[in-house]
Scaffold this active site. Structure first.
Site, PDB file in Angstrom:
ATOM      1  N   ASP A  59      26.126  54.865 -10.843  1.00  0.00           N
ATOM      2  CA  ASP A  59      26.845  54.849  -9.574  1.00  0.00           C
ATOM      3  C   ASP A  59      26.706  56.214  -8.896  1.00  0.00           C
ATOM      4  O   ASP A  59      26.124  57.141  -9.468  1.00  0.00           O
ATOM      5  CB  ASP A  59      28.301  54.451  -9.805  1.00  0.00           C
ATOM      6  N   SER A 119      33.273  57.386  -6.132  1.00  0.00           N
ATOM      7  CA  SER A 119      32.577  56.660  -7.191  1.00  0.00           C
ATOM      8  C   SER A 119      31.671  55.571  -6.605  1.00  0.00           C
ATOM      9  O   SER A 119      30.868  55.832  -5.732  1.00  0.00           O
ATOM     10  CB  SER A 119      33.593  56.100  -8.193  1.00  0.00           C
ATOM     11  N   HIS A 120      31.823  54.332  -7.080  1.00  0.00           N
ATOM     12  CA  HIS A 120      30.922  53.243  -6.663  1.00  0.00           C
ATOM     13  C   HIS A 120      31.409  52.539  -5.398  1.00  0.00           C
ATOM     14  O   HIS A 120      30.788  51.567  -4.966  1.00  0.00           O
ATOM     15  CB  HIS A 120      30.801  52.227  -7.795  1.00  0.00           C
ATOM     16  N   GLU A 138      35.788  49.521 -20.151  1.00  0.00           N
ATOM     17  CA  GLU A 138      35.023  48.298 -19.942  1.00  0.00           C
ATOM     18  C   GLU A 138      34.198  48.321 -18.666  1.00  0.00           C
ATOM     19  O   GLU A 138      33.229  47.582 -18.533  1.00  0.00           O
ATOM     20  CB  GLU A 138      35.951  47.077 -19.917  1.00  0.00           C
ATOM     21  N   SER A 139      34.553  49.198 -17.733  1.00  0.00           N
ATOM     22  CA  SER A 139      33.845  49.273 -16.457  1.00  0.00           C
ATOM     23  C   SER A 139      32.619  50.178 -16.542  1.00  0.00           C
ATOM     24  O   SER A 139      32.251  50.815 -15.566  1.00  0.00           O
ATOM     25  CB  SER A 139      34.789  49.776 -15.367  1.00  0.00           C
ATOM     26  N   ASP A 199      28.475  58.902  -8.364  1.00  0.00           N
ATOM     27  CA  ASP A 199      28.864  60.151  -9.022  1.00  0.00           C
ATOM     28  C   ASP A 199      28.419  60.202 -10.480  1.00  0.00           C
ATOM     29  O   ASP A 199      28.751  61.147 -11.201  1.00  0.00           O
ATOM     30  CB  ASP A 199      30.364  60.401  -8.890  1.00  0.00           C
ATOM     31  N   LYS A 232      33.759  60.720 -17.898  1.00  0.00           N
ATOM     32  CA  LYS A 232      32.691  59.759 -18.172  1.00  0.00           C
ATOM     33  C   LYS A 232      31.334  60.356 -17.816  1.00  0.00           C
ATOM     34  O   LYS A 232      31.207  61.037 -16.807  1.00  0.00           O
ATOM     35  CB  LYS A 232      32.920  58.473 -17.384  1.00  0.00           C
ATOM     36  N   ASP A 285      29.141  58.708 -13.221  1.00  0.00           N
ATOM     37  CA  ASP A 285      30.025  58.622 -14.382  1.00  0.00           C
ATOM     38  C   ASP A 285      29.981  57.235 -15.024  1.00  0.00           C
ATOM     39  O   ASP A 285      30.604  57.012 -16.061  1.00  0.00           O
ATOM     40  CB  ASP A 285      31.459  59.032 -14.033  1.00  0.00           C
TER      41      ASP A 285
END
Length: 549
Positions: free
Chosen positions: A305, A147-148, A392-393, A307, A410, A309
């Site tokens: 980010d 991810s990020h 929330e992210s 990927d 996501k 999502d």
């Protein structure tokens, strides 16, 4: 946490990862299964780690892929496995290892032709689309991404036939089998050389881009965006969606400028995050500094980010708080999707803003509150009792216009395009709409803090119960709710949430660092916010003592 003096500025050479060394560690370091930090461990988004410390190495990937093969065989999953990777340096190496194991196990694998990159939501979309049209050959998927997380990180995530992140029952079984294989020095792992794996009849190139792009009209009003003539900016942050924006613009006649076309495993173009790390976090104004510098050139812009999502929405006034845009999305979707049933709920995690509850209530919609982790929205989106699931992210997905499932993971692309649809249809930027909601419901302050926590304290969060909390008020207000299980599905939240009429806090341990996170939201201003934070730490400290740590 103090902001690093170089936050928002381009990373100096000294901060950039040494890619050859990273790759050498991936192949040459053997993880020690007796070390808890070097075992396979599935968190909320799969197994993640760093090759140089023995937490993400070739053996991990071989073992976990074999475990996935055995799981899908045991469950009768006999269709293709959709395989994707992002742009992190370790991703392609991990994908090669996974292909060797998948081919040896006779699994039909679909990978992006020319070894292109594939966003996480596109894998979910492909799984669900296949399973909708092929009842006799069920598909699943693997996404190789951290991810990020910083450039030296690697990640591996399994998505079962429901299309979303695997739930605990699956990840526990895969994790246990993978660690058993590590303990046996990979005895039991089937594997063939990479060249043979690529030539295997079961290894197949696939175009992920065209089917996903063509299907977007079923979930976003692309015609409204085109008619509005919005000038849109997109920054992939060097991520896996790099090959999607231009086909989307061409297919639908949109004015989208991709402002950054760099793909660099060091992510050297990235501004540093607030702590001085390279982190492709599209919800951070420091990491998004490059796009923010260009905001006045566009009606609306967005970043994602690696990927894809997560989403970051940039208006003329700056980067929107993720909670703010999610509230706007809920407010809009329940008014502009006539094909949705009247009993659909809005999904949110326990650390998502209370503003979402207020907006949903005004629309006559119930809220389904879950622990942190998008896997808790998979069933609701898949079976159609949730219209949208929100984290929330800056992570969310929602249903097609007709109320059918789109993804159960996501999807940053559709959230970006939804922001453009909202602006096109309502004639207002999403930040302006949020300000109108804040005037109506109140303007909350929301912050996430960190506090030190050792391994024993982090483990103690799982032992907490509401009875351990002896306080009856929080920041001057009577406590109305003490949660260690989520109200929506009664699953453990892995921590604690305490709420009053005018604010709340939640505390949960970090999965990767020796800290716990404190989420605080106040509808009563700065001083109330500070008091919430201070009392939150005191309540958690008292709970630690009650748990004997």
């Amino acid at each position: 946490m103090a902001v690093h003096p170089l936050a928002g500025k381009q990373a100096p050479e000294s901060v950039l990862p040494n890619i050859p060394r990273l790759m050498t560690c991936f192949y040459e370091l053997t993880p020690d299964p007796a070390n808890p930090d070097q075992r396979v461990a599935f968190g909320t988004s799969g197994h993640r780690g760093v090759s140089s410390n023995g937490s993400f190495n070739e053996n991990h990937i071989a073992a976990v892929t074999q475990a996935v093969c055995e799981h899908r065989a045991a469950k009768g999953i006999n269709g293709p496995l959709f395989l994707g990777m992002d742009t992190h340096a370790l991703s392609e190496a991990a994908m090669a290892t996974a292909l060797e194991v998948l081919a040896a196990n006779g699994v039909t694998v679909m990978y992006q032709k020319d070894f292109g990159y594939t966003p996480t939501p596109v894998i979910s979309h492909a799984i669900l689309t296949w399973n909708r049209d092929h009842k006799d050959a069920t598909a699943d998927g693997i996404v190789i991404t951290p991810s990020h997380n910083p450039p030296d990180n690697g990640g591996f995530k399994y998505n079962p036939p429901n299309g979303g992140p695997a739930d605990t029952d699956v990840t526990k079984a895969v994790e246990e089998r993978a660690n058993e294989l590590l303990e046996k020095d990979l005895a039991g792992v089937k594997r063939i050389p990479y060249a043979r794996a690529l030539k295997a009849e079961t290894t197949r190139e696939y175009d992920y881009v065209q089917p996903y792009v063509a299907d977007l009209a079923d979930i976003v009003d692309m015609e409204a965006i085109a008619r509005a003539g919005l000038k849109l900016g997109a920054d992939p942050l060097g991520g896996s969606g790099i090959g999607f924006w231009e086909p989307i613009a061409e297919h639908y006649g949109l004015d989208i400028t991709v402002v950054n076309k760099h793909v660099d495993p060091r992510f050297a173009f990235m501004p540093l995050d607030k702590d001085g790390a390279i982190r492709m976090d599209c919800s951070s104004r420091y990491a998004m500094a490059g796009l923010l510098a260009l905001k006045d050139q566009f009606d609306l812009a967005f970043g994602n980010d690696p990927d894809f999502d997560r989403h970051g929405i940039v208006t003329r006034t700056g980067l929107m708080n993720p909670n703010h845009f999610l509230a706007v999305a809920v407010d809009y979707l329940f008014d502009h999707r006539p094909g949705w049933s009247s009993d659909l709920k809005a999904g949110k995690t326990v650390v998502t803003s209370m503003m979402l509850d207020k907006v949903a209530a005004a629309k006559g919609r119930a809220v389904y509150e879950t622990p942190v982790g998008f896997k808790y929205f998979v069933e609701g989106l898949g079976t159609g009792f949730l219209g949208i699931g929100c984290e929330e992210s800056a992570g969310a997905s929602y249903l097609r216009k007709n109320g059918a499932v789109w993804t159960t993971d996501k999807d940053g692309i559709i959230m970006d395009l939804l922001a453009a649809e909202i602006m096109a249809v309502r004639g207002k930027s999403p930040d302006i709409i949020y300000n109108e909601l804040a005037e109506k419901f109140g303007a909350p302050l929301y912050e996430r803090y960190e506090a030190p926590a050792n391994r024993e304290q982090k483990a103690a969060f799982k032992k907490l119960s509401p009875e351990m909390i002896t306080a009856d008020s929080l920041a001057g207000d009577p406590i109305e709710q003490i949660l260690t299980n989520a109200p929506g599905n009664n699953e453990p939240i892995g921590g604690l949430k305490v709420a009053t009429q005018s604010g709340w806090f939640a505390a949960r341990p970090s999965g990767t660092e020796d800290v716990y996170k404190i989420y605080v939201e106040s509808f009563n201003g700065e001083s109330h916010m500070k008091q919430l934070h201070e009392e939150a730490q005191a309540i958690v400290d008292a709970a630690f003592k009650a748990a004997g740590v």
